[in-house]
Design a protein around this motif. Structure first.
Motif, PDB file in Angstrom:
ATOM      1  N   THR A   1       9.937  12.610  -6.803  1.00 31.21           N
ATOM      2  CA  THR A   1       8.648  13.514  -6.474  1.00 31.21           C
ATOM      3  C   THR A   1       8.884  14.461  -5.327  1.00 31.21           C
ATOM      4  O   THR A   1       9.137  13.673  -4.202  1.00 31.21           O
ATOM      5  CB  THR A   1       7.424  12.670  -6.589  1.00 31.21           C
ATOM      6  OG1 THR A   1       7.264  12.053  -8.016  1.00 31.21           O
ATOM      7  CG2 THR A   1       6.315  13.485  -6.390  1.00 31.21           C
ATOM      8  N   LYS A   2       8.408  15.604  -5.122  1.00 27.51           N
ATOM      9  CA  LYS A   2       8.282  16.186  -3.953  1.00 27.51           C
ATOM     10  C   LYS A   2       7.110  15.980  -3.066  1.00 27.51           C
ATOM     11  O   LYS A   2       6.176  15.915  -3.526  1.00 27.51           O
ATOM     12  CB  LYS A   2       8.222  17.775  -4.061  1.00 27.51           C
ATOM     13  CG  LYS A   2       9.390  18.297  -5.052  1.00 27.51           C
ATOM     14  CD  LYS A   2       9.178  19.970  -5.256  1.00 27.51           C
ATOM     15  CE  LYS A   2      10.514  20.458  -5.933  1.00 27.51           C
ATOM     16  NZ  LYS A   2      10.284  21.965  -6.286  1.00 27.51           N
TER      17      LYS A   2
ATOM     18  N   SER B   1       0.659  -1.345  -0.155  1.00 26.97           N
ATOM     19  CA  SER B   1       0.030   0.083   0.020  1.00 26.97           C
ATOM     20  C   SER B   1       0.838   1.309  -0.056  1.00 26.97           C
ATOM     21  O   SER B   1       0.554   2.358  -0.536  1.00 26.97           O
ATOM     22  CB  SER B   1      -0.964  -0.099   1.201  1.00 26.97           C
ATOM     23  OG  SER B   1      -1.776  -1.038   1.166  1.00 26.97           O
ATOM     24  N   THR B   2       1.925   1.176   0.873  1.00 33.20           N
ATOM     25  CA  THR B   2       2.746   2.302   1.015  1.00 33.20           C
ATOM     26  C   THR B   2       3.793   2.495  -0.057  1.00 33.20           C
ATOM     27  O   THR B   2       4.328   3.671  -0.396  1.00 33.20           O
ATOM     28  CB  THR B   2       3.316   2.585   2.329  1.00 33.20           C
ATOM     29  OG1 THR B   2       4.228   1.357   2.624  1.00 33.20           O
ATOM     30  CG2 THR B   2       2.004   2.610   3.307  1.00 33.20           C
ATOM     31  N   PHE B   3       4.396   1.586  -0.645  1.00 32.33           N
ATOM     32  CA  PHE B   3       5.398   1.576  -1.553  1.00 32.33           C
ATOM     33  C   PHE B   3       5.155   2.510  -2.657  1.00 32.33           C
ATOM     34  O   PHE B   3       6.307   3.058  -3.176  1.00 32.33           O
ATOM     35  CB  PHE B   3       5.683   0.003  -2.031  1.00 32.33           C
ATOM     36  CG  PHE B   3       7.130   0.164  -2.684  1.00 32.33           C
ATOM     37  CD1 PHE B   3       8.296  -0.054  -2.090  1.00 32.33           C
ATOM     38  CD2 PHE B   3       7.259  -0.015  -4.264  1.00 32.33           C
ATOM     39  CE1 PHE B   3       9.433   0.032  -2.523  1.00 32.33           C
ATOM     40  CE2 PHE B   3       8.298  -0.148  -4.852  1.00 32.33           C
ATOM     41  CZ  PHE B   3       9.512   0.043  -4.012  1.00 32.33           C
ATOM     42  N   PRO B   4       4.197   2.537  -3.347  1.00 29.76           N
ATOM     43  CA  PRO B   4       4.136   3.472  -4.521  1.00 29.76           C
ATOM     44  C   PRO B   4       4.332   4.942  -4.147  1.00 29.76           C
ATOM     45  O   PRO B   4       5.042   5.558  -4.750  1.00 29.76           O
ATOM     46  CB  PRO B   4       2.576   3.316  -4.850  1.00 29.76           C
ATOM     47  CG  PRO B   4       2.072   1.897  -4.579  1.00 29.76           C
ATOM     48  CD  PRO B   4       2.913   1.653  -3.386  1.00 29.76           C
ATOM     49  N   ALA B   5       4.117   5.510  -2.999  1.00 28.60           N
ATOM     50  CA  ALA B   5       4.333   6.656  -2.199  1.00 28.60           C
ATOM     51  C   ALA B   5       5.793   6.822  -1.907  1.00 28.60           C
ATOM     52  O   ALA B   5       6.391   7.595  -2.339  1.00 28.60           O
ATOM     53  CB  ALA B   5       3.543   6.980  -0.983  1.00 28.60           C
ATOM     54  N   TRP B   6       6.333   5.658  -1.292  1.00 31.99           N
ATOM     55  CA  TRP B   6       7.986   5.729  -1.110  1.00 31.99           C
ATOM     56  C   TRP B   6       8.487   5.852  -2.600  1.00 31.99           C
ATOM     57  O   TRP B   6       9.368   6.470  -2.718  1.00 31.99           O
ATOM     58  CB  TRP B   6       8.235   4.326  -0.555  1.00 31.99           C
ATOM     59  CG  TRP B   6       8.092   4.366   1.001  1.00 31.99           C
ATOM     60  CD1 TRP B   6       6.834   4.121   1.922  1.00 31.99           C
ATOM     61  CD2 TRP B   6       9.179   4.991   1.807  1.00 31.99           C
ATOM     62  NE1 TRP B   6       7.338   4.372   3.013  1.00 31.99           N
ATOM     63  CE2 TRP B   6       8.109   4.615   3.462  1.00 31.99           C
ATOM     64  CE3 TRP B   6      10.309   5.319   2.057  1.00 31.99           C
ATOM     65  CZ2 TRP B   6       9.120   5.022   4.459  1.00 31.99           C
ATOM     66  CZ3 TRP B   6      10.881   5.680   2.849  1.00 31.99           C
ATOM     67  CH2 TRP B   6      10.208   5.594   4.354  1.00 31.99           C
ATOM     68  N   ALA B   7       8.153   4.942  -3.483  1.00 32.32           N
ATOM     69  CA  ALA B   7       8.978   4.776  -4.928  1.00 32.32           C
ATOM     70  C   ALA B   7       8.813   6.223  -5.409  1.00 32.32           C
ATOM     71  O   ALA B   7       9.819   6.950  -6.092  1.00 32.32           O
ATOM     72  CB  ALA B   7       8.134   3.801  -5.736  1.00 32.32           C
ATOM     73  N   ALA B   8       7.826   7.117  -5.318  1.00 27.48           N
ATOM     74  CA  ALA B   8       7.490   8.325  -6.163  1.00 27.48           C
ATOM     75  C   ALA B   8       8.427   9.364  -5.128  1.00 27.48           C
ATOM     76  O   ALA B   8       9.166  10.038  -6.036  1.00 27.48           O
ATOM     77  CB  ALA B   8       5.890   8.878  -5.872  1.00 27.48           C
TER      78      ALA B   8
ATOM     79  N   SER C   1      -0.124  12.656  -3.896  1.00 25.36           N
ATOM     80  CA  SER C   1      -1.762  12.801  -3.748  1.00 25.36           C
ATOM     81  C   SER C   1      -1.981  12.862  -2.245  1.00 25.36           C
ATOM     82  O   SER C   1      -1.434  12.221  -1.472  1.00 25.36           O
ATOM     83  CB  SER C   1      -2.458  11.491  -4.452  1.00 25.36           C
ATOM     84  OG  SER C   1      -1.987  10.219  -3.724  1.00 25.36           O
ATOM     85  N   PRO C   2      -3.480  13.315  -2.228  1.00 25.35           N
ATOM     86  CA  PRO C   2      -3.876  13.403  -0.473  1.00 25.35           C
ATOM     87  C   PRO C   2      -3.651  11.743   0.049  1.00 25.35           C
ATOM     88  O   PRO C   2      -3.340  11.995   1.160  1.00 25.35           O
ATOM     89  CB  PRO C   2      -5.286  13.691  -0.770  1.00 25.35           C
ATOM     90  CG  PRO C   2      -5.247  14.596  -2.149  1.00 25.35           C
ATOM     91  CD  PRO C   2      -4.398  13.568  -3.058  1.00 25.35           C
TER      92      PRO C   2
END
Length: 214
Positions: free
Chosen positions: A67-68, A55-62, A73-74
């Motif tokens: 990505t700042k 669940s969290t990995f896409p945000a970590w990868a970004a 995304s919210p």
């Protein structure tokens, strides 16, 4: 104000924990020797370490991809919030005290996960053409570890090659630029149960000695 961040990685109550007894001896001496310092305790068992999962990995990868954080995304911001809070706490500290028992020749999983959360490019280290470079130069760390056998203490027949915990932690902190690393090891309590109190007392004395000058 100088801040000491204590990363406490032990699930047992203090009366039964050797590493926590040694930690208490360290902190008592540290607070006496550094009365104006701030001491922050991060218990990785009391509050779950922010996860790195499907669940969290896409945000970590970004974020790792450039990505700042404010451009996430919210939903991603919400997932990254706890990890960013823990990272900020780590970055704001001047000194670190890691406390753990050895589990099967390694760190507890919670402490390994904590390292993964704070090991962030462009925060604790950065990549260069010459290799990774630490960004936390000038900070220092101490490590309290308890083990039933002998691994680090040089006054006995040791098996340092079987301790994957202390060398791993030292290597990760070196990656961050933290070369000032001091080990405090309470060992042998299961090998020689009749000398348990002696080994604990020696580790506590070592902890007080380190804390006074830390």
């Amino acid at each position: 104000m100088t801040t000491l961040l204590v990363i406490k990685a032990h699930p047992e109550p203090a009366p039964t924990s050797v590493s926590l007894k040694v930690m208490d001896a360290f902190l008592e001496e540290y607070k006496s020797a550094h009365p104006d310092d701030k001491v922050v305790i991060r218990d990785v068992y009391a509050t779950p370490v922010p996860p790195i999962n499907n669940s969290t990995f896409p945000a970590w990868a970004a974020v790792l991809g450039g990505t700042k954080p404010e451009d996430l995304s919210p939903e991603q911001k919400a997932m990254m919030g706890p990890a960013n809070e823990w990272l900020g706490e780590f970055l704001s500290a001047d000194k670190y005290l890691f406390v753990n028992p050895m589990y099967n020749h390694a760190l507890p999983a919670e402490l390994k996960q904590y390292i993964d959360v704070v090991e962030v490019p462009h925060a604790t280290f950065r990549y260069t053409a010459q290799g990774p470079v630490g960004m936390l130069n000038g900070k220092k760390a101490a490590h309290i570890q308890a083990a039933g056998g002998f691994y680090q203490n040089a006054d006995v027949t040791a098996a340092p090659q079987d301790d994957f915990a202390a060398p791993y932690l030292r290597a990760q902190l070196k990656l961050f630029g933290i070369d000032d690393f001091t080990g405090i090891y309470a060992e042998g309590m299961d090998t020689y149960p009749d000398r348990r109190d002696q080994f604990i007392a020696q580790a506590c004395d070592r902890a007080r000695e380190v804390a006074a000058k830390f």
